[in-house]
Write a protein that holds these residues in place. Structure first.
Motif, PDB file in Angstrom:
ATOM      1  N   GLU A   1      34.656 -12.733  13.197  1.00 15.48           N
ATOM      2  CA  GLU A   1      35.177 -12.244  14.482  1.00 15.48           C
ATOM      3  C   GLU A   1      35.594 -10.782  14.374  1.00 15.48           C
ATOM      4  OE1 GLU A   1      36.350 -12.385  18.531  1.00 15.48           O
ATOM      5  OE2 GLU A   1      34.974 -13.547  17.322  1.00 15.48           O
ATOM      6  N   ARG A   2      36.262 -10.430  13.281  1.00 16.29           N
ATOM      7  CA  ARG A   2      36.687  -9.045  13.079  1.00 16.29           C
ATOM      8  C   ARG A   2      35.467  -8.118  12.997  1.00 16.29           C
ATOM      9  NH1 ARG A   2      41.321  -6.590  11.977  1.00 16.29           N
ATOM     10  NH2 ARG A   2      41.210  -4.532  11.049  1.00 16.29           N
ATOM     11  N   LEU A   3      34.428  -8.528  12.257  1.00 18.77           N
ATOM     12  CA  LEU A   3      33.212  -7.717  12.144  1.00 18.77           C
ATOM     13  C   LEU A   3      32.543  -7.538  13.510  1.00 18.77           C
ATOM     14  CD1 LEU A   3      31.638  -9.031   8.812  1.00 18.77           C
ATOM     15  CD2 LEU A   3      32.684  -6.793   9.224  1.00 18.77           C
ATOM     16  N   ARG A   4      32.537  -8.603  14.313  1.00 17.50           N
ATOM     17  CA  ARG A   4      31.936  -8.526  15.647  1.00 17.50           C
ATOM     18  C   ARG A   4      32.700  -7.540  16.527  1.00 17.50           C
ATOM     19  NH1 ARG A   4      32.642 -10.183  20.475  1.00 17.50           N
ATOM     20  NH2 ARG A   4      34.466 -11.449  20.064  1.00 17.50           N
ATOM     21  N   ILE A   5      34.027  -7.616  16.488  1.00 18.50           N
ATOM     22  CA  ILE A   5      34.859  -6.711  17.289  1.00 18.50           C
ATOM     23  C   ILE A   5      34.712  -5.273  16.796  1.00 18.50           C
ATOM     24  CG2 ILE A   5      37.247  -6.103  17.865  1.00 18.50           C
ATOM     25  CD1 ILE A   5      37.845  -9.170  17.764  1.00 18.50           C
ATOM     26  N   GLU A   6      34.763  -5.081  15.477  1.00 19.38           N
ATOM     27  CA  GLU A   6      34.602  -3.730  14.922  1.00 19.38           C
ATOM     28  C   GLU A   6      33.238  -3.147  15.276  1.00 19.38           C
ATOM     29  OE1 GLU A   6      35.432  -3.865  10.725  1.00 19.38           O
ATOM     30  OE2 GLU A   6      37.589  -3.693  11.063  1.00 19.38           O
ATOM     31  N   LYS A   7      32.192  -3.980  15.268  1.00 17.34           N
ATOM     32  CA  LYS A   7      30.845  -3.514  15.632  1.00 17.34           C
ATOM     33  C   LYS A   7      30.856  -2.925  17.038  1.00 17.34           C
ATOM     34  CE  LYS A   7      26.211  -5.330  16.542  1.00 17.34           C
ATOM     35  NZ  LYS A   7      26.203  -5.279  18.004  1.00 17.34           N
ATOM     36  N   LYS A   8      31.466  -3.640  17.985  1.00 20.11           N
ATOM     37  CA  LYS A   8      31.534  -3.142  19.370  1.00 20.11           C
ATOM     38  C   LYS A   8      32.309  -1.830  19.455  1.00 20.11           C
ATOM     39  CE  LYS A   8      30.998  -7.436  21.868  1.00 20.11           C
ATOM     40  NZ  LYS A   8      30.477  -7.391  23.200  1.00 20.11           N
TER      41      LYS A   8
ATOM     42  N   ILE B   1      25.406   4.601   6.853  1.00 23.19           N
ATOM     43  CA  ILE B   1      26.513   3.668   6.702  1.00 23.19           C
ATOM     44  C   ILE B   1      26.876   3.573   5.231  1.00 23.19           C
ATOM     45  CG2 ILE B   1      27.200   1.236   6.877  1.00 23.19           C
ATOM     46  CD1 ILE B   1      25.724   1.087   9.518  1.00 23.19           C
ATOM     47  N   LEU B   2      28.167   3.684   4.963  1.00 23.24           N
ATOM     48  CA  LEU B   2      28.641   3.535   3.598  1.00 23.24           C
ATOM     49  C   LEU B   2      28.750   2.051   3.279  1.00 23.24           C
ATOM     50  CD1 LEU B   2      29.298   6.498   4.256  1.00 23.24           C
ATOM     51  CD2 LEU B   2      31.105   6.286   2.577  1.00 23.24           C
ATOM     52  N   ASP B   3      28.130   1.676   2.170  1.00 22.16           N
ATOM     53  CA  ASP B   3      28.080   0.272   1.793  1.00 22.16           C
ATOM     54  C   ASP B   3      28.004   0.183   0.275  1.00 22.16           C
ATOM     55  OD1 ASP B   3      26.020  -2.259   1.235  1.00 22.16           O
ATOM     56  OD2 ASP B   3      27.485  -2.644   2.817  1.00 22.16           O
ATOM     57  N   GLU B   4      28.740  -0.744  -0.292  1.00 27.66           N
ATOM     58  CA  GLU B   4      28.761  -0.878  -1.757  1.00 27.66           C
ATOM     59  C   GLU B   4      27.389  -1.223  -2.331  1.00 27.66           C
ATOM     60  OE1 GLU B   4      30.460  -5.473  -1.657  1.00 27.66           O
ATOM     61  OE2 GLU B   4      31.770  -3.807  -2.196  1.00 27.66           O
ATOM     62  N   ARG B   5      26.493  -1.765  -1.514  1.00 22.66           N
ATOM     63  CA  ARG B   5      25.146  -2.084  -1.967  1.00 22.66           C
ATOM     64  C   ARG B   5      24.141  -0.999  -1.568  1.00 22.66           C
ATOM     65  NH1 ARG B   5      27.990  -6.245  -1.015  1.00 22.66           N
ATOM     66  NH2 ARG B   5      27.726  -6.420   1.204  1.00 22.66           N
ATOM     67  N   GLY B   6      24.655   0.119  -1.079  1.00 23.32           N
ATOM     68  CA  GLY B   6      23.788   1.223  -0.697  1.00 23.32           C
ATOM     69  C   GLY B   6      23.285   1.992  -1.905  1.00 23.32           C
TER      70      GLY B   6
ATOM     71  N   CYS C   1      25.655  10.820  11.677  1.00 25.23           N
ATOM     72  CA  CYS C   1      26.841   9.998  11.864  1.00 25.23           C
ATOM     73  C   CYS C   1      27.027   9.170  10.610  1.00 25.23           C
ATOM     74  CB  CYS C   1      26.672   9.094  13.082  1.00 25.23           C
ATOM     75  SG  CYS C   1      28.082   7.992  13.343  1.00 25.23           S
ATOM     76  N   PHE C   2      28.197   9.291   9.996  1.00 28.14           N
ATOM     77  CA  PHE C   2      28.543   8.503   8.823  1.00 28.14           C
ATOM     78  C   PHE C   2      29.572   7.468   9.248  1.00 28.14           C
ATOM     79  CE2 PHE C   2      26.885  12.377   7.093  1.00 28.14           C
ATOM     80  CZ  PHE C   2      26.275  12.024   5.906  1.00 28.14           C
ATOM     81  N   LEU C   3      29.299   6.204   8.941  1.00 26.90           N
ATOM     82  CA  LEU C   3      30.231   5.134   9.291  1.00 26.90           C
ATOM     83  C   LEU C   3      30.813   4.515   8.035  1.00 26.90           C
ATOM     84  CD1 LEU C   3      28.579   2.981  12.121  1.00 26.90           C
ATOM     85  CD2 LEU C   3      30.363   4.684  12.327  1.00 26.90           C
ATOM     86  N   VAL C   4      32.125   4.386   8.040  1.00 24.84           N
ATOM     87  CA  VAL C   4      32.849   3.690   6.977  1.00 24.84           C
ATOM     88  C   VAL C   4      33.508   2.486   7.642  1.00 24.84           C
ATOM     89  CG1 VAL C   4      34.717   3.852   5.286  1.00 24.84           C
ATOM     90  CG2 VAL C   4      33.299   5.865   5.773  1.00 24.84           C
ATOM     91  N   GLY C   5      33.281   1.321   7.100  1.00 27.51           N
ATOM     92  CA  GLY C   5      33.842   0.106   7.686  1.00 27.51           C
ATOM     93  C   GLY C   5      35.301  -0.084   7.352  1.00 27.51           C
ATOM     94  N   GLY C   6      35.881  -1.059   7.993  1.00 24.90           N
ATOM     95  CA  GLY C   6      37.269  -1.422   7.745  1.00 24.90           C
ATOM     96  C   GLY C   6      37.372  -2.373   6.563  1.00 24.90           C
ATOM     97  N   PRO C   7      38.451  -3.136   6.509  1.00 22.58           N
ATOM     98  CA  PRO C   7      38.702  -4.024   5.366  1.00 22.58           C
ATOM     99  C   PRO C   7      37.597  -5.062   5.117  1.00 22.58           C
ATOM    100  CG  PRO C   7      40.645  -3.864   6.756  1.00 22.58           C
ATOM    101  CD  PRO C   7      39.543  -3.144   7.470  1.00 22.58           C
ATOM    102  N   GLU C   8      36.903  -5.457   6.158  1.00 20.25           N
ATOM    103  CA  GLU C   8      35.842  -6.459   6.016  1.00 20.25           C
ATOM    104  C   GLU C   8      34.457  -5.840   5.850  1.00 20.25           C
ATOM    105  OE1 GLU C   8      36.643  -9.434   5.506  1.00 20.25           O
ATOM    106  OE2 GLU C   8      38.692  -9.461   6.268  1.00 20.25           O
ATOM    107  N   GLY C   9      34.383  -4.511   5.857  1.00 21.37           N
ATOM    108  CA  GLY C   9      33.088  -3.853   5.733  1.00 21.37           C
ATOM    109  C   GLY C   9      32.448  -3.615   7.087  1.00 21.37           C
TER     110      GLY C   9
END
Length: 135
Positions: free
Chosen positions: A30-37, A51-56, A79-87
């Protein structure tokens, strides 16, 4: 972070946005869905999305500068995106043109943004031939 934004500004226009998801959302999906929007409001289809990702992909400084130069030739804005606590949600990752990893360590998003900003500043000084980076 604002320190590097000010240093980058004369080399390349920069805008730092720090959107936050309000309220306590307990379920990861749910958090990822909300953050995506929320995050989708901050970039357009015309921008080159990194997008910054540990598997990047890991890049050294020279490689990052070279990629930035190529990306800017292909698109007017990055555009560089850094995710929140859930990625970052898988759906949002699928929109990325490039997945970048800063470290194999898991970094707090605020630290990741700081590291990214320094790396961007360093890359732009390389591209503009300003003595900052030492190989």
């Amino acid at each position: 972070m604002s320190y590097y934004a000010k240093k980058i500004a004369p080399l390349c226009p920069v805008e730092v946005c720090l959107p936050r998801v309000k309220g306590g959302v307990e379920k990861k999906e749910e958090r990822l869905r909300i953050e995506k929007k929320v995050l989708e409001k901050y970039f357009t289809e015309d921008e080159f999305l990194v997008i910054l990702d540990e598997r990047g992909q890991f890049l050294n400084t020279i490689e990052l500068a070279s990629k930035i130069e190529k990306w800017l030739e292909a698109s007017k804005d990055l555009c560089f995106l850094v995710g929140g606590p859930e990625g970052i949600s898988p759906e949002l990752k699928n929109k990325a043109h490039f997945l970048l990893s800063l470290s194999s360590l898991t970094l707090n998003h605020e630290i990741a943004i700081l590291v990214l900003m320094e790396a961007l500043y360093r890359s732009f000084t390389i591209l503009k031939k300003i003595p900052y980076h030492r190989a």
